[in-house]
Design a protein around this motif. Structure first.
Motif, PDB file in Angstrom:
ATOM      1  N   VAL A  75      -3.343  12.185   1.461  1.00 11.51           N
ATOM      2  CA  VAL A  75      -3.283  11.978   0.019  1.00 11.51           C
ATOM      3  C   VAL A  75      -1.844  11.836  -0.471  1.00 11.51           C
ATOM      4  O   VAL A  75      -1.562  11.039  -1.380  1.00 11.51           O
ATOM      5  CB  VAL A  75      -4.033  13.091  -0.737  1.00 11.51           C
ATOM      6  N   ASN A  76      -0.892  12.565   0.137  1.00 14.27           N
ATOM      7  CA  ASN A  76       0.503  12.406  -0.274  1.00 14.27           C
ATOM      8  C   ASN A  76       1.093  11.091   0.223  1.00 14.27           C
ATOM      9  O   ASN A  76       2.007  10.542  -0.404  1.00 14.27           O
ATOM     10  CB  ASN A  76       1.349  13.578   0.223  1.00 14.27           C
ATOM     11  N   ASP A  77       0.573  10.580   1.338  1.00 12.64           N
ATOM     12  CA  ASP A  77       0.989   9.263   1.811  1.00 12.64           C
ATOM     13  C   ASP A  77       0.621   8.196   0.771  1.00 12.64           C
ATOM     14  O   ASP A  77       1.288   7.173   0.663  1.00 12.64           O
ATOM     15  CB  ASP A  77       0.329   8.943   3.149  1.00 12.64           C
ATOM     16  N   MET A  78      -0.450   8.469   0.032  1.00 17.75           N
ATOM     17  CA  MET A  78      -0.822   7.617  -1.093  1.00 17.75           C
ATOM     18  C   MET A  78      -0.010   7.953  -2.337  1.00 17.75           C
ATOM     19  O   MET A  78       0.597   7.087  -2.970  1.00 17.75           O
ATOM     20  CB  MET A  78      -2.309   7.781  -1.398  1.00 17.75           C
ATOM     21  N   TRP A  79       0.047   9.231  -2.700  1.00 15.82           N
ATOM     22  CA  TRP A  79       0.576   9.663  -3.995  1.00 15.82           C
ATOM     23  C   TRP A  79       2.057   9.317  -4.168  1.00 15.82           C
ATOM     24  O   TRP A  79       2.485   8.940  -5.268  1.00 15.82           O
ATOM     25  CB  TRP A  79       0.371  11.171  -4.146  1.00 15.82           C
ATOM     26  N   ARG A  80       2.839   9.453  -3.096  1.00 16.15           N
ATOM     27  CA  ARG A  80       4.280   9.202  -3.230  1.00 16.15           C
ATOM     28  C   ARG A  80       4.585   7.754  -3.627  1.00 16.15           C
ATOM     29  O   ARG A  80       5.639   7.486  -4.186  1.00 16.15           O
ATOM     30  CB  ARG A  80       5.000   9.542  -1.917  1.00 16.15           C
ATOM     31  N   ARG A  81       3.651   6.869  -3.375  1.00 15.36           N
ATOM     32  CA  ARG A  81       3.836   5.478  -3.829  1.00 15.36           C
ATOM     33  C   ARG A  81       3.910   5.414  -5.346  1.00 15.36           C
ATOM     34  O   ARG A  81       4.661   4.603  -5.909  1.00 15.36           O
ATOM     35  CB  ARG A  81       2.684   4.613  -3.325  1.00 15.36           C
ATOM     36  N   TYR A  82       3.158   6.299  -6.003  1.00 16.89           N
ATOM     37  CA  TYR A  82       3.020   6.206  -7.445  1.00 16.89           C
ATOM     38  C   TYR A  82       3.932   7.165  -8.218  1.00 16.89           C
ATOM     39  O   TYR A  82       4.288   6.882  -9.358  1.00 16.89           O
ATOM     40  CB  TYR A  82       1.553   6.441  -7.842  1.00 16.89           C
ATOM     41  N   ASP A  83       4.307   8.283  -7.606  1.00 18.11           N
ATOM     42  CA  ASP A  83       5.168   9.202  -8.358  1.00 18.11           C
ATOM     43  C   ASP A  83       6.627   9.160  -7.917  1.00 18.11           C
ATOM     44  O   ASP A  83       7.504   9.644  -8.628  1.00 18.11           O
ATOM     45  CB  ASP A  83       4.636  10.636  -8.314  1.00 18.11           C
ATOM     46  N   HIS A  84       6.922   8.586  -6.725  1.00 14.83           N
ATOM     47  CA  HIS A  84       8.300   8.500  -6.261  1.00 14.83           C
ATOM     48  C   HIS A  84       8.675   7.104  -5.765  1.00 14.83           C
ATOM     49  O   HIS A  84       9.756   6.927  -5.203  1.00 14.83           O
ATOM     50  CB  HIS A  84       8.545   9.501  -5.119  1.00 14.83           C
ATOM     51  N   ASP A  85       7.785   6.127  -5.964  1.00 10.83           N
ATOM     52  CA  ASP A  85       8.029   4.767  -5.468  1.00 10.83           C
ATOM     53  C   ASP A  85       8.433   4.795  -3.996  1.00 10.83           C
ATOM     54  O   ASP A  85       9.359   4.120  -3.567  1.00 10.83           O
ATOM     55  CB  ASP A  85       9.125   4.075  -6.299  1.00 10.83           C
ATOM     56  N   ASP A  86       7.704   5.584  -3.215  1.00 10.41           N
ATOM     57  CA  ASP A  86       8.002   5.781  -1.792  1.00 10.41           C
ATOM     58  C   ASP A  86       6.705   5.602  -1.001  1.00 10.41           C
ATOM     59  O   ASP A  86       6.103   6.572  -0.540  1.00 10.41           O
ATOM     60  CB  ASP A  86       8.593   7.175  -1.574  1.00 10.41           C
ATOM     61  N   PRO A  87       6.256   4.368  -0.834  1.00 12.44           N
ATOM     62  CA  PRO A  87       4.947   4.140  -0.212  1.00 12.44           C
ATOM     63  C   PRO A  87       4.955   4.329   1.299  1.00 12.44           C
ATOM     64  O   PRO A  87       5.985   4.201   1.957  1.00 12.44           O
ATOM     65  CB  PRO A  87       4.648   2.680  -0.566  1.00 12.44           C
TER      66      PRO A  87
END
Length: 225
Positions: free
Chosen positions: A83-95
């Motif tokens: 889920v963090n591999d997904m989430w960081r794309r949206y909250d830290h622009d780190d996909p």
């Protein structure tokens, strides 16, 4: 004398669930605690290890696998990440691409199997998201790649898959997503209970299969004795 089995749970904040990392026996207050409580109720001889750390992605697990997971030499390892591999794309622009996520998970499974003569049994937990904000619906496309990667690994290795996204999405239809995970990810006590129950469905299925497979072998051994 029954040998005590070690069960290690590895993942992110859903597994961590506020555990005290200074206490090796701390299990947090999420689904891992519920699993341990159920084993205690059954009188099972198991040692439960919580090796979850909030915020982890698959690459974080890979970095800390040797010190945090491998030394336990667990009989069963439950891997619950994504889920963090997904989430960081949206909250830290780190996909993290689905391909990179899958490659990392493959290395984890391979490294653990190669590190000792008898590798662990695996249980693979599918990452989930229960959208509670409008923008989170668009996140499902990214998560789907991670979910499919976990499903492929389960199919290829024969490891039981816990299809949490499908299970919790169905439950959210009846209870409402916020009743299970107020932010779409971090479970309430009800959400944790559903995760623990889903885990036991997979674990008990494997245990039953093992017993069924052992019975004919034992009968054949007796017949040739």
């Amino acid at each position: 004398m029954t040998r005590t089995q070690t069960l290690a749970f590895v993942g992110d904040s859903i597994t961590d669930a506020g555990r005290d990392r200074a206490d090796a026996g701390s299990l947090g207050d999420g689904y891992v605690r519920l699993v341990a409580d159920e084993f205690a109720r059954r009188g099972a001889s198991v040692r439960v290890v919580n090796a979850g750390i909030a915020g982890n992605r698959a690459v974080d697990l890979e970095r800390r696998w040797a010190p945090d997971v491998a030394p336990h030499e667990a009989d069963v390892v439950t891997l619950f990440i994504g889920v963090n591999d997904m989430w960081r794309r949206y909250d830290h622009d780190d996909p993290t691409s689905a391909e990179d996520f899958e490659a990392t998970c493959r290395r984890l499974l391979a490294a653990e199997a190669q590190s000792r003569p008898v590798g662990p049994k695996w249980i693979l937990m599918e990452p989930f998201l229960l959208p509670v904000r409008e923008e989170q619906h668009a996140w499902l496309d990214d998560l789907d790649g991670k979910r499919q990667a976990v499903r492929r690994l389960a199919e290829e290795t024969g490891a039981p898959l816990v299809p949490l996204h499908d299970i919790l999405t169905a439950a959210a239809g009846a209870e409402g997503a916020a009743a299970l995970a107020p932010d779409g990810v971090h479970p309430t006590p009800l959400g944790s209970r559903l995760i623990a129950d889903a885990w036991f469905t997979a674990f008990d299925g494997v245990s039953a299969s093992g017993r069924e497979a052992a019975a004919p072998a034992a009968e054949a051994s007796a017949a040739t004795a």
